[in-house]
Scaffold this motif. Structure first.
Motif, PDB file in Angstrom:
ATOM      1  N   GLU A  50       0.758  -1.219   0.073  1.00 58.81           N
ATOM      2  CA  GLU A  50      -0.047   0.099   0.020  1.00 58.81           C
ATOM      3  C   GLU A  50       0.616   1.332  -0.262  1.00 58.81           C
ATOM      4  O   GLU A  50       0.020   2.187  -0.343  1.00 58.81           O
ATOM      5  CB  GLU A  50      -0.938  -0.115   1.639  1.00 58.81           C
ATOM      6  CG  GLU A  50      -1.796  -1.469   1.014  1.00 58.81           C
ATOM      7  CD  GLU A  50      -2.650  -1.016   0.557  1.00 58.81           C
ATOM      8  OE1 GLU A  50      -2.717  -0.354  -0.974  1.00 58.81           O
ATOM      9  OE2 GLU A  50      -3.919  -2.465  -0.175  1.00 58.81           O
ATOM     10  N   VAL A  51       2.237   0.736   0.201  1.00 59.80           N
ATOM     11  CA  VAL A  51       2.908   2.316   0.123  1.00 59.80           C
ATOM     12  C   VAL A  51       3.125   3.139  -1.113  1.00 59.80           C
ATOM     13  O   VAL A  51       3.071   4.185  -1.769  1.00 59.80           O
ATOM     14  CB  VAL A  51       4.165   1.983   0.728  1.00 59.80           C
ATOM     15  CG1 VAL A  51       5.724   2.741   0.897  1.00 59.80           C
ATOM     16  CG2 VAL A  51       3.947   1.814   2.209  1.00 59.80           C
ATOM     17  N   MET A  54      -0.597   4.333  -1.983  1.00 60.00           N
ATOM     18  CA  MET A  54      -0.361   5.417  -1.821  1.00 60.00           C
ATOM     19  C   MET A  54       0.090   6.653  -2.533  1.00 60.00           C
ATOM     20  O   MET A  54      -0.035   7.636  -1.887  1.00 60.00           O
ATOM     21  CB  MET A  54       0.039   5.623  -0.184  1.00 60.00           C
ATOM     22  CG  MET A  54      -1.539   4.755   0.947  1.00 60.00           C
ATOM     23  SD  MET A  54      -2.537   5.168   1.026  1.00 60.00           S
ATOM     24  CE  MET A  54      -2.631   6.710   1.768  1.00 60.00           C
ATOM     25  N   ILE A  55       1.694   6.378  -2.914  1.00 58.09           N
ATOM     26  CA  ILE A  55       2.520   7.426  -3.316  1.00 58.09           C
ATOM     27  C   ILE A  55       1.679   7.852  -4.792  1.00 58.09           C
ATOM     28  O   ILE A  55       2.097   9.349  -4.791  1.00 58.09           O
ATOM     29  CB  ILE A  55       3.984   6.913  -3.095  1.00 58.09           C
ATOM     30  CG1 ILE A  55       4.973   6.872  -1.418  1.00 58.09           C
ATOM     31  CG2 ILE A  55       4.809   7.577  -4.217  1.00 58.09           C
ATOM     32  CD1 ILE A  55       5.902   6.470  -1.337  1.00 58.09           C
ATOM     33  N   VAL A 100      -7.001   4.254   0.113  1.00 56.32           N
ATOM     34  CA  VAL A 100      -5.973   5.298  -1.176  1.00 56.32           C
ATOM     35  C   VAL A 100      -7.029   6.212  -1.028  1.00 56.32           C
ATOM     36  O   VAL A 100      -6.264   7.256  -1.286  1.00 56.32           O
ATOM     37  CB  VAL A 100      -5.585   4.911  -1.647  1.00 56.32           C
ATOM     38  CG1 VAL A 100      -6.915   3.754  -2.640  1.00 56.32           C
ATOM     39  CG2 VAL A 100      -4.512   5.281  -2.816  1.00 56.32           C
ATOM     40  N   SER A 104      -5.918  10.876  -0.524  1.00 55.20           N
ATOM     41  CA  SER A 104      -5.512  11.285  -1.371  1.00 55.20           C
ATOM     42  C   SER A 104      -6.749  12.509  -1.796  1.00 55.20           C
ATOM     43  O   SER A 104      -6.041  12.983  -2.400  1.00 55.20           O
ATOM     44  CB  SER A 104      -5.341  10.146  -3.026  1.00 55.20           C
ATOM     45  OG  SER A 104      -6.291   9.488  -3.329  1.00 55.20           O
ATOM     46  N   LEU A 120      -3.762  11.108   6.143  1.00 51.64           N
ATOM     47  CA  LEU A 120      -2.756   9.656   6.269  1.00 51.64           C
ATOM     48  C   LEU A 120      -3.943   8.947   7.842  1.00 51.64           C
ATOM     49  O   LEU A 120      -4.553   8.042   7.612  1.00 51.64           O
ATOM     50  CB  LEU A 120      -1.969   9.937   6.851  1.00 51.64           C
ATOM     51  CG  LEU A 120      -0.668   9.971   5.846  1.00 51.64           C
ATOM     52  CD1 LEU A 120       0.927  10.217   6.279  1.00 51.64           C
ATOM     53  CD2 LEU A 120      -0.487   8.700   4.701  1.00 51.64           C
ATOM     54  N   VAL A 187       2.036   2.152   7.642  1.00 52.62           N
ATOM     55  CA  VAL A 187       2.130   2.170   6.472  1.00 52.62           C
ATOM     56  C   VAL A 187       1.723   4.023   5.796  1.00 52.62           C
ATOM     57  O   VAL A 187       3.322   4.941   4.919  1.00 52.62           O
ATOM     58  CB  VAL A 187       0.711   1.951   5.263  1.00 52.62           C
ATOM     59  CG1 VAL A 187       0.800   2.758   4.136  1.00 52.62           C
ATOM     60  CG2 VAL A 187       0.843   0.438   5.462  1.00 52.62           C
ATOM     61  N   VAL A 191       4.853   5.764   4.128  1.00 54.61           N
ATOM     62  CA  VAL A 191       4.716   7.431   2.984  1.00 54.61           C
ATOM     63  C   VAL A 191       5.109   8.520   3.224  1.00 54.61           C
ATOM     64  O   VAL A 191       5.314   9.453   2.526  1.00 54.61           O
ATOM     65  CB  VAL A 191       2.992   7.193   2.815  1.00 54.61           C
ATOM     66  CG1 VAL A 191       2.560   8.698   1.511  1.00 54.61           C
ATOM     67  CG2 VAL A 191       2.807   5.647   2.266  1.00 54.61           C
ATOM     68  N   TYR A 195       7.981  10.472   0.319  1.00 48.81           N
ATOM     69  CA  TYR A 195       6.679  10.860  -0.199  1.00 48.81           C
ATOM     70  C   TYR A 195       7.681  12.577  -1.498  1.00 48.81           C
ATOM     71  O   TYR A 195       7.903  11.847  -2.138  1.00 48.81           O
ATOM     72  CB  TYR A 195       5.264  11.307   0.659  1.00 48.81           C
ATOM     73  CG  TYR A 195       5.189  11.746  -0.882  1.00 48.81           C
ATOM     74  CD1 TYR A 195       3.839  11.224  -2.097  1.00 48.81           C
ATOM     75  CD2 TYR A 195       4.127  12.918  -0.900  1.00 48.81           C
ATOM     76  CE1 TYR A 195       3.742  12.158  -3.168  1.00 48.81           C
ATOM     77  CE2 TYR A 195       3.476  14.085  -2.158  1.00 48.81           C
ATOM     78  CZ  TYR A 195       3.247  13.588  -3.369  1.00 48.81           C
ATOM     79  OH  TYR A 195       2.782  13.762  -4.485  1.00 48.81           O
ATOM     80  N   SER A 199       7.962  11.676  -4.925  1.00 54.21           N
ATOM     81  CA  SER A 199       7.275  12.866  -5.660  1.00 54.21           C
ATOM     82  C   SER A 199       7.734  13.757  -6.871  1.00 54.21           C
ATOM     83  O   SER A 199       7.765  13.793  -7.441  1.00 54.21           O
ATOM     84  CB  SER A 199       6.082  13.609  -5.131  1.00 54.21           C
ATOM     85  OG  SER A 199       7.414  14.648  -4.266  1.00 54.21           O
TER      86      SER A 199
END
Length: 204
Positions: A50-51, A54-55, A100, A104, A120, A187, A191, A195, A199
């Protein structure tokens, strides 16, 4: 629309597809490395897939996060390809989307460190609730059916760890819920740390 705009639009779509595909593959590979935790039943394992999801969701929005989550599940099904895996992955898909999508969505509107932290937390709370419901109504009954284990036997795994577990409801309350919260927190921390370093690559 000018020819240049059309080319730029096509290029953007290709880049979006490429980034989503790469993150889906990374998430799938991370699924292969799951860690059993001593205070939970053996079929609850901590993964870091899930990392990557999520990113992707933070960088490209909730739609990208949902697509990455879905493609990750599809890839896993292609390699497992059993009825048991199918039912289990439906539950995993719901759990992943519950993490997510809300996080997000919030982050897209609040792109600050504080916004990231709040998003988060929102994702973890959503994961805790949806994950518990998914386990109660889908995952645990499916696990019992396909593996030929009476629900009492599954509950017994929880009772052996914590005497307060006496039925499916208390199993979800004292096993599933804490596990999902712990997963969301771990997680989320990863993140939050990674991130901003990753990113820039996704925004090129």
């Amino acid at each position: 629309m000018s020819t240049e705009s059309i080319v730029q639009s096509k290029t953007s779509r290709v880049q979006w597809i490429a980034k989503v595909s790469i993150l889906s593959a990374v998430a799938f590979l991370l699924m292969l490395f799951e860690i059993p935790l001593p205070f939970f039943p053996p079929f609850y394992k901590l993964g870091f897939d899930e990392v990557a999801v999520m990113i992707g969701g933070f960088a490209m929005g909730p739609l990208a996060g949902a697509v990455i989550e879905t493609l990750k599940i599809v890839l896993n099904l292609l390699f497992q390809g059993t009825d048991t895996a199918c039912v289990g992955e439906i539950s995993n898909l719901l759990i992943g989307l519950s993490l997510v999508i809300p996080s997000s969505i919030y982050y897209q509107r609040h792109k600050t460190r504080k916004g990231a932290m709040v998003s988060l937390v929102i994702g973890t709370l959503s994961l805790a609730v949806i994950g518990s419901l998914s386990n109660y109504f889908i995952a645990l009954p499916a696990y019992s059916y396909f593996y030929g284990l009476p629900m009492d036997a599954i509950v017994g795994m929880g009772t052996a760890l914590l005497p307060l577990v006496s039925n499916t409801f208390t199993f979800v309350l004292f096993m599933t819920l804490p596990f999902n919260i712990l997963k969301g927190v771990i997680v989320g921390i990863i993140v939050f740390v990674l991130y901003k370093r990753i990113s820039p690559l996704l925004h090129r």
